[in-house]
Write a protein that holds these residues in place. Structure first.
Motif, short mmCIF file in Angstrom:
data_model
loop_
_atom_site.label_atom_id
_atom_site.label_comp_id
_atom_site.label_asym_id
_atom_site.label_seq_id
_atom_site.Cartn_x
_atom_site.Cartn_y
_atom_site.Cartn_z
N ILE A 281 0.84 -1.20 0.00
CA ILE A 281 0.00 0.00 0.00
C ILE A 281 0.87 1.25 0.00
O ILE A 281 2.03 1.23 0.43
CB ILE A 281 -0.98 0.03 1.18
CG1 ILE A 281 -0.22 0.21 2.52
CG2 ILE A 281 -1.85 -1.21 1.22
CD1 ILE A 281 -1.13 0.55 3.69
N TRP A 282 0.28 2.34 -0.49
CA TRP A 282 0.94 3.65 -0.49
C TRP A 282 -0.14 4.72 -0.59
O TRP A 282 -1.27 4.43 -1.03
CB TRP A 282 1.95 3.75 -1.64
CG TRP A 282 1.35 3.69 -3.02
CD1 TRP A 282 1.04 4.73 -3.85
CD2 TRP A 282 0.97 2.49 -3.75
NE1 TRP A 282 0.51 4.27 -5.02
CE2 TRP A 282 0.46 2.91 -5.00
CE3 TRP A 282 1.03 1.12 -3.45
CZ2 TRP A 282 0.00 2.00 -5.95
CZ3 TRP A 282 0.57 0.22 -4.40
CH2 TRP A 282 0.06 0.67 -5.64
N PRO A 283 0.14 5.94 -0.16
CA PRO A 283 -0.89 6.99 -0.19
C PRO A 283 -1.39 7.24 -1.60
O PRO A 283 -0.62 7.23 -2.56
CB PRO A 283 -0.15 8.22 0.36
CG PRO A 283 0.93 7.65 1.21
CD PRO A 283 1.38 6.40 0.50
N GLU A 284 -2.69 7.47 -1.73
CA GLU A 284 -3.29 7.61 -3.06
C GLU A 284 -2.80 8.87 -3.78
O GLU A 284 -2.86 8.93 -5.00
CB GLU A 284 -4.81 7.62 -2.95
CG GLU A 284 -5.40 8.75 -2.15
CD GLU A 284 -6.91 8.67 -2.04
OE1 GLU A 284 -7.51 9.63 -1.54
OE2 GLU A 284 -7.49 7.64 -2.43
N HIS A 285 -2.31 9.87 -3.03
CA HIS A 285 -1.83 11.09 -3.67
C HIS A 285 -0.33 11.02 -3.98
O HIS A 285 0.24 11.98 -4.47
CB HIS A 285 -2.13 12.31 -2.80
CG HIS A 285 -1.55 12.24 -1.43
ND1 HIS A 285 -2.13 11.51 -0.42
CD2 HIS A 285 -0.42 12.80 -0.89
CE1 HIS A 285 -1.40 11.64 0.68
NE2 HIS A 285 -0.36 12.40 0.42
N PHE A 286 0.31 9.88 -3.68
CA PHE A 286 1.71 9.68 -4.01
C PHE A 286 1.83 8.83 -5.26
O PHE A 286 0.99 7.98 -5.52
CB PHE A 286 2.46 8.98 -2.88
CG PHE A 286 2.75 9.85 -1.69
CD1 PHE A 286 2.25 11.13 -1.59
CD2 PHE A 286 3.53 9.38 -0.64
CE1 PHE A 286 2.51 11.93 -0.48
CE2 PHE A 286 3.80 10.15 0.46
CZ PHE A 286 3.28 11.42 0.54
N ARG A 287 2.89 9.05 -6.01
CA ARG A 287 3.19 8.18 -7.14
C ARG A 287 4.38 7.32 -6.75
O ARG A 287 5.41 7.83 -6.32
CB ARG A 287 3.51 9.00 -8.39
CG ARG A 287 3.76 8.14 -9.62
CD ARG A 287 3.96 8.99 -10.85
NE ARG A 287 5.17 9.80 -10.76
CZ ARG A 287 5.60 10.60 -11.72
NH1 ARG A 287 4.88 10.75 -12.81
NH2 ARG A 287 6.72 11.29 -11.57
N LEU A 288 4.24 6.01 -6.91
CA LEU A 288 5.34 5.11 -6.57
C LEU A 288 6.56 5.43 -7.43
O LEU A 288 6.46 5.61 -8.64
CB LEU A 288 4.94 3.66 -6.81
CG LEU A 288 4.10 2.96 -5.73
CD1 LEU A 288 3.82 1.53 -6.15
CD2 LEU A 288 4.79 2.99 -4.38
N SER A 289 7.71 5.49 -6.80
CA SER A 289 8.95 5.67 -7.55
C SER A 289 9.23 4.41 -8.35
O SER A 289 8.71 3.33 -8.03
CB SER A 289 10.12 5.93 -6.58
OG SER A 289 10.44 4.75 -5.86
N PRO A 290 10.03 4.48 -9.40
CA PRO A 290 10.38 3.26 -10.15
C PRO A 290 11.00 2.19 -9.26
O PRO A 290 10.78 1.00 -9.48
CB PRO A 290 11.38 3.77 -11.19
CG PRO A 290 11.02 5.21 -11.39
CD PRO A 290 10.59 5.70 -10.03
N ARG A 291 11.75 2.60 -8.24
CA ARG A 291 12.37 1.62 -7.35
C ARG A 291 11.33 0.94 -6.48
O ARG A 291 11.36 -0.28 -6.28
CB ARG A 291 13.43 2.32 -6.49
CG ARG A 291 14.56 2.90 -7.31
CD ARG A 291 15.48 3.79 -6.50
NE ARG A 291 14.78 4.89 -5.83
CZ ARG A 291 14.30 5.97 -6.46
NH1 ARG A 291 14.46 6.10 -7.77
NH2 ARG A 291 13.67 6.93 -5.81
N ALA A 292 10.39 1.72 -5.93
CA ALA A 292 9.33 1.13 -5.11
C ALA A 292 8.43 0.23 -5.96
O ALA A 292 7.99 -0.84 -5.52
CB ALA A 292 8.50 2.23 -4.45
#
Length: 316
Positions: A281-292
């Protein structure tokens, strides 16, 4: 202690100055760079003021010419721009060779079951990525995600507040953990009603405690709790010594044995209870980094839930 000098020019100014060497006159440079000649001249003047040296000679009769200081500055500026371009490529994965940090949170109860495979296998595939791990409960991991202190967290997909996106990694459900010589261990499955009078060793952690209480409440039952333990290995150790039973979510790579080497009996509940999943999971207003994103893909691949790949908002 002497303070470090502040950089007083921008990468855009460097780009404009480096481009001057490709043109015979300022007007030619301005035309190609889509600047007015006066605006380009002012930009170069501001750069010279920041540097403290004249970097080029701009005369209509002789065109445009870099000074010796300007030649030196242009060489160093090209290096800075190339380094910046390489850094962006590395961080974005555009080169196919990911580099940089990723900070992963993992729920404590299954950390020992998933982190070894991740920390062993992921660096072999992406040696340029540095993985930092934080282990904790939902109460610790969710605020760290929301504040940006974590890139991604692997948690149970239950009792999560709105505002997070998820990707399912594997399915899980509540199971009975029993001493191997317990009469119920001889059955293929166990009904919660059969456990009500048995001593329950509660795994005391959010959201596990609430989930166990809810499983009994949904059946109109109340468990007989004899101990609260903050660590799964303590729960398993007490169960293996015959001091009670417990209810734990199924986990990958989980041998039916306590830390002391005593065997455990793990049985599914019948009817099944608390069927859920382990999810990234991650915050909906964040964009996952390519590494994540690469780390999450690796977890899905490793733990075998490739059919559940759609990113979706959690129900609010």
């Amino acid at each position: 202690m002497k303070e470090a000098a502040l950089v007083k020019f921008t990468f855009r100014q460097l780009e404009l100055f480096v481009a001057l060497a490709d043109f015979p006159t300022l007007s030619d440079a301005a035309l190609s760079l889509h600047f007015s000649e006066s605006a380009l001249s002012q930009a170069i003047t501001r750069l010279e003021s920041s540097v403290g040296e004249q970097l080029c000679i701009r005369r209509k009769s002789r065109g445009l010419q870099l000074t010796p200081a300007g030649e030196h500055f242009a060489v160093r500026a090209r290096g800075l721009l190339k380094d910046a371009e390489d850094l962006l490529s590395e961080m974005s994965g555009a080169t196919g060779d990911l580099k940089g940090p990723v900070k992963l949170g993992c729920f404590a109860s299954f950390a020992a079951s998933v982190l070894p495979a991740i920390l062993d296998g992921f660096p072999k595939r992406y040696p340029g990525v540095q993985v930092e791990v934080v282990v904790g409960t939902h109460d610790e991991l969710l605020p760290a995600l929301e504040s940006g202190r974590l890139d991604l967290a692997i948690v149970y997909d239950m009792e999560l507040p709105p505002g997070f996106q998820r990707r399912i990694i594997y399915e899980t459900e509540l199971q009975a953990v029993l001493p191997v010589d317990h009469p119920l261990a001889q059955q293929e499955s166990v009904d919660l009603a059969e456990l009500v009078t048995e001593p329950l060793i509660m795994y005391d952690s959010s959201p596990s405690t609430a989930n166990t209480h809810r499983a009994f409440a949904e059946r109109g039952l109340r468990p007989t709790i004899v101990a609260h333990m903050p660590q799964v290995i303590l729960v398993q150790a007490l169960v293996a010594r015959g001091l009670g039973y417990s209810l734990l979510m199924s986990r990958p790579n989980c041998a039916p044995v306590s830390l002391e080497g005593f065997p455990l009996a793990i049985r599914p509940l019948s009817p099944p209870s608390s069927q859920t999943s382990m999810a990234g999971i991650w915050p909906e207003h964040f964009r996952l980094s390519p590494r994540a994103r690469a780390l999450l893909n690796f977890a899905v691949e490793t733990f075998g839930a490739a059919e559940h790949v759609a990113t979706q908002p959690l129900p609010g």
